[in-house]
Write a protein that holds these residues in place. Structure first.
Motif, PDB file in Angstrom:
ATOM      1  N   TYR A 410      10.585   3.367  -6.986  1.00 25.90           N
ATOM      2  CA  TYR A 410       9.334   3.216  -7.735  1.00 25.90           C
ATOM      3  C   TYR A 410       9.183   1.802  -8.290  1.00 25.90           C
ATOM      4  O   TYR A 410       8.060   1.289  -8.396  1.00 25.90           O
ATOM      5  CB  TYR A 410       9.259   4.252  -8.860  1.00 25.90           C
ATOM      6  N   LEU A 411      10.295   1.150  -8.636  1.00 26.05           N
ATOM      7  CA  LEU A 411      10.214  -0.219  -9.145  1.00 26.05           C
ATOM      8  C   LEU A 411       9.715  -1.195  -8.091  1.00 26.05           C
ATOM      9  O   LEU A 411       8.963  -2.130  -8.394  1.00 26.05           O
ATOM     10  CB  LEU A 411      11.586  -0.664  -9.657  1.00 26.05           C
ATOM     11  N   ILE A 412      10.146  -1.007  -6.857  1.00 23.27           N
ATOM     12  CA  ILE A 412       9.765  -1.965  -5.803  1.00 23.27           C
ATOM     13  C   ILE A 412       8.488  -1.553  -5.074  1.00 23.27           C
ATOM     14  O   ILE A 412       8.054  -2.268  -4.162  1.00 23.27           O
ATOM     15  CB  ILE A 412      10.902  -2.136  -4.776  1.00 23.27           C
ATOM     16  N   LEU A 413       7.879  -0.434  -5.455  1.00 23.41           N
ATOM     17  CA  LEU A 413       6.730   0.061  -4.700  1.00 23.41           C
ATOM     18  C   LEU A 413       5.595  -0.964  -4.644  1.00 23.41           C
ATOM     19  O   LEU A 413       5.143  -1.339  -3.553  1.00 23.41           O
ATOM     20  CB  LEU A 413       6.230   1.371  -5.311  1.00 23.41           C
ATOM     21  N   MET A 418       2.583  -5.268  -1.712  1.00 19.94           N
ATOM     22  CA  MET A 418       1.955  -6.601  -1.687  1.00 19.94           C
ATOM     23  C   MET A 418       2.538  -7.445  -0.562  1.00 19.94           C
ATOM     24  O   MET A 418       1.805  -8.157   0.146  1.00 19.94           O
ATOM     25  CB  MET A 418       2.167  -7.284  -3.040  1.00 19.94           C
ATOM     26  N   TYR A 419       3.848  -7.377  -0.385  1.00 18.81           N
ATOM     27  CA  TYR A 419       4.502  -8.166   0.662  1.00 18.81           C
ATOM     28  C   TYR A 419       4.156  -7.627   2.053  1.00 18.81           C
ATOM     29  O   TYR A 419       3.810  -8.398   2.956  1.00 18.81           O
ATOM     30  CB  TYR A 419       6.019  -8.138   0.450  1.00 18.81           C
ATOM     31  N   CYS A 420       4.239  -6.323   2.226  1.00 17.73           N
ATOM     32  CA  CYS A 420       4.045  -5.727   3.547  1.00 17.73           C
ATOM     33  C   CYS A 420       2.588  -5.764   4.004  1.00 17.73           C
ATOM     34  O   CYS A 420       2.305  -5.857   5.197  1.00 17.73           O
ATOM     35  CB  CYS A 420       4.554  -4.286   3.555  1.00 17.73           C
ATOM     36  N   PHE A 421       1.643  -5.673   3.074  1.00 17.45           N
ATOM     37  CA  PHE A 421       0.224  -5.639   3.434  1.00 17.45           C
ATOM     38  C   PHE A 421      -0.419  -7.023   3.472  1.00 17.45           C
ATOM     39  O   PHE A 421      -1.596  -7.145   3.809  1.00 17.45           O
ATOM     40  CB  PHE A 421      -0.553  -4.770   2.433  1.00 17.45           C
ATOM     41  N   LYS A 422       0.338  -8.069   3.138  1.00 15.46           N
ATOM     42  CA  LYS A 422      -0.223  -9.419   3.125  1.00 15.46           C
ATOM     43  C   LYS A 422      -0.730  -9.800   4.517  1.00 15.46           C
ATOM     44  O   LYS A 422      -0.066  -9.606   5.529  1.00 15.46           O
ATOM     45  CB  LYS A 422       0.849 -10.410   2.672  1.00 15.46           C
ATOM     46  N   ASN A 423      -1.953 -10.343   4.574  1.00 17.13           N
ATOM     47  CA  ASN A 423      -2.594 -10.773   5.823  1.00 17.13           C
ATOM     48  C   ASN A 423      -2.771  -9.632   6.824  1.00 17.13           C
ATOM     49  O   ASN A 423      -2.755  -9.850   8.041  1.00 17.13           O
ATOM     50  CB  ASN A 423      -1.807 -11.911   6.475  1.00 17.13           C
ATOM     51  N   THR A 424      -2.922  -8.413   6.331  1.00 15.70           N
ATOM     52  CA  THR A 424      -3.278  -7.264   7.171  1.00 15.70           C
ATOM     53  C   THR A 424      -4.617  -6.720   6.668  1.00 15.70           C
ATOM     54  O   THR A 424      -5.060  -7.084   5.577  1.00 15.70           O
ATOM     55  CB  THR A 424      -2.213  -6.149   7.100  1.00 15.70           C
ATOM     56  N   PRO A 425      -5.262  -5.857   7.418  1.00 15.89           N
ATOM     57  CA  PRO A 425      -6.536  -5.306   6.952  1.00 15.89           C
ATOM     58  C   PRO A 425      -6.406  -4.403   5.723  1.00 15.89           C
ATOM     59  O   PRO A 425      -7.414  -4.078   5.085  1.00 15.89           O
ATOM     60  CB  PRO A 425      -7.031  -4.497   8.160  1.00 15.89           C
ATOM     61  N   VAL A 426      -5.192  -3.988   5.378  1.00 17.74           N
ATOM     62  CA  VAL A 426      -4.988  -3.038   4.295  1.00 17.74           C
ATOM     63  C   VAL A 426      -4.674  -3.774   2.999  1.00 17.74           C
ATOM     64  O   VAL A 426      -3.919  -4.753   2.990  1.00 17.74           O
ATOM     65  CB  VAL A 426      -3.834  -2.057   4.627  1.00 17.74           C
ATOM     66  N   ARG A 427      -5.240  -3.285   1.894  1.00 20.22           N
ATOM     67  CA  ARG A 427      -4.966  -3.840   0.575  1.00 20.22           C
ATOM     68  C   ARG A 427      -4.165  -2.847  -0.252  1.00 20.22           C
ATOM     69  O   ARG A 427      -4.216  -1.647  -0.016  1.00 20.22           O
ATOM     70  CB  ARG A 427      -6.282  -4.175  -0.133  1.00 20.22           C
ATOM     71  N   VAL A 428      -3.472  -3.370  -1.245  1.00 17.90           N
ATOM     72  CA  VAL A 428      -2.676  -2.508  -2.112  1.00 17.90           C
ATOM     73  C   VAL A 428      -3.566  -1.485  -2.801  1.00 17.90           C
ATOM     74  O   VAL A 428      -3.200  -0.317  -2.961  1.00 17.90           O
ATOM     75  CB  VAL A 428      -1.903  -3.350  -3.154  1.00 17.90           C
TER      76      VAL A 428
END
Length: 505
Positions: A410-413, A418-428
């Protein structure tokens, strides 16, 4: 007179522009078929396991486990992540895919030789001569996998999930039937070996039959570097993920003992069983669909939100229900000797509540071609999980390990999204907006059910669990209807299922 070459008969397996014409229908039908196949195979395996447990000795299972604990790691590299590249990447042609096929096949032969070479080492390590023959036959699984990886990937790329479902069912059935006969005839552990070798062999034959793509006899050159680069990220992630997912078992077995490890592993297995039956087939359908949309950001985002909602709508209430009824579930399924696993089961459920939806991070990165980022995410995740395991066990033993695992997830969620979705069509924000309602309604339903569970009912345990499930299901569905926006989402699922039931899947 020069003849104009005709169209490439294999091109139909590479082009996927036509998928956008009915992507939603293909995805939903594919999901239903894949879930159905997974469920059927699961039932076959459960029934067969019941019979095999009565025909074989614990030593038979132990011999095979001695081998599979090592071969499982080696077989992770059978396609070096290139199957995912075939599903995701654009610009495929016959020459490229043929080179990838031969490269994978050579790798599978190399892995088979490594497994064979491990045989004498395992015999020495365990002081058990019987392992030599088992290891040899397990090497065949690597070769069969290498022969069929591209065919399975191409079927997935074109979303031919009906064919894949039929192959899954047939391979499960026709590999288990001979194993049952072998166990009955007194062949012992060879029955278990037969299952694990026959399944990939039968699947390979059926995949070649259902997918008429055939490789050309071609050399291998550096033009497949993009596939190797993409696959390296996937393989690196799998290797790191394998380590982090097995570190808990190593620590528990080493520091606490076999009894604690048995409780933990059985609780984990039982909790993950319904989740994997739902998540894995849905992921198998969503990944090629998202890969085909990665250049259309709005359509990609819309499809991802629909998929994520479907996953959250079913997985979150299942975990919430299991959390509240843990004592009864453990007692009914495992018996009184396993009651101590209930608290572990509940603590694991805290993480499992968000884990299926959070795992879509990887699917987004892979479908967008970000395999290097996928690898580094796996590396950082493994570091955080390892720290959580070690610190948790140091301060709280077995329960501390599980609590530490929940805390770190839960701490790193948010940072991980933010890191994984960067520059992808999906936002946090898309993620939390989609999972908020299923999560909140699941928690409210679980809180209400807890009041009923606290009352001691004088009925059979099985009937009690059925009553709890019925009450929870009614509560969960009822809470969706007071708010119009939520009601429209659940009615959309109902209408979709009804329309599909009126059609031939």
């Amino acid at each position: 007179m020069t003849q104009t070459p005709g169209p490439d008969p294999h091109q139909k397996w590479f082009d996927r522009e036509h998928l956008g014409q009915d992507l939603k229908g293909k995805s939903v039908k594919g999901g239903l078929r894949t879930v159905g196949a997974q469920l059927f195979s699961f039932i076959i395996n459960i029934v067969t396991t019941i019979f095999l447990a009565r025909l074989l000795l614990p030593e038979d299972y132990g011999l095979v486990a001695m081998v599979t604990s090592f071969t499982g790691f080696i077989l992770m590299f059978k396609d070096l992540g290139m199957a995912q590249a075939i599903i995701q990447m654009d610009g495929l042609n016959q020459r490229l895919v043929s080179m990838v096929f031969w490269f994978n096949f050579l790798v599978s032969i190399l892995l088979a030789l490594i497994i064979i070479a491990m045989g004498p080492l395992l015999v020495w390590f365990y002081d058990e001569p019987l392992l030599l023959g088992i290891t040899f036959y397990y090497s065949l699984a690597a070769i069969f996998g290498g022969l069929s990886t591209q065919h399975q990937a191409l079927l997935s790329r074109q979303m031919h999930f009906k064919e894949l479902s039929e192959i899954t069912i047939a391979a499960s059935f026709f590999s288990l039937m001979p194993a049952l006969w072998m166990a009955y005839a007194g062949y012992g552990y060879w029955a278990l070996v037969a299952i694990n070798v026959l399944n990939p062999a039968i699947a390979a034959v059926l995949l070649w039959f259902r997918c008429d793509w055939r490789p050309n006899w071609t050399g291998i050159d550096w033009s497949i570097k993009d596939f190797i680069g993409f696959g390296a990220g996937v393989s690196g992630f799998n290797m790191i993920n394998y380590f982090s997912r097995n570190l808990d078992n190593i620590l528990i077995g080493r520091q606490i003992g076999s009894d604690a490890l048995g409780l933990y592993s059985k609780a984990y297995q039982l909790l993950m069983l319904p989740i994997t039956q739902l998540r894995d087939p849905l992921n198998a359908v969503a990944t090629p669909a998202l890969s085909s949309l990665h250049k259309q950001p709005e359509k990609y985002r819309h499809y991802y939100e629909q998929y994520l909602f479907l996953l959250a709508f079913f997985s979150m209430p299942i975990v919430a229900f299991l959390f509240v009824t843990a004592d009864d579930i453990i007692l009914f399924l495992l018996g009184p000797n396993w009651v101590e696993a209930a608290i572990i089961f509940q603590l694991l459920a805290i993480t499992a509540f968000i884990q299926p939806t959070a795992s879509t991070r990887g699917m987004v990165m892979l479908s967008c071609g970000l395999s290097t980022r996928f690898f580094f995410w796996g590396l950082w995740n493994a570091i955080f999980v390892t720290i959580a395991f070690v610190v948790g066990m140091y301060y709280g033993g077995l329960n501390g390990l599980v609590i530490g695992y929940a805390i770190v997830n839960y701490l790193i969620l948010i940072p991980s999204l933010m890191y994984c979705f960067k520059n992808t069509p999906v936002r946090v924000a898309d993620f939390f907006k989609t999972v908020a309602a299923p999560g909140l309604i699941s928690i409210l339903s679980a809180a209400a059910l807890y009041q009923l569970v606290a009352i001691e009912l004088d009925i059979h345990l099985f009937l009690q669990i059925i009553l709890y499930a019925a009450v929870f299901g009614v509560l969960y569905l009822a809470l969706w209807f007071p708010i119009g926006a939520l009601r429209s989402r659940i009615l959309g699922i109902v209408d979709l299922v009804k329309s599909l039931l009126n059609k031939k899947l």
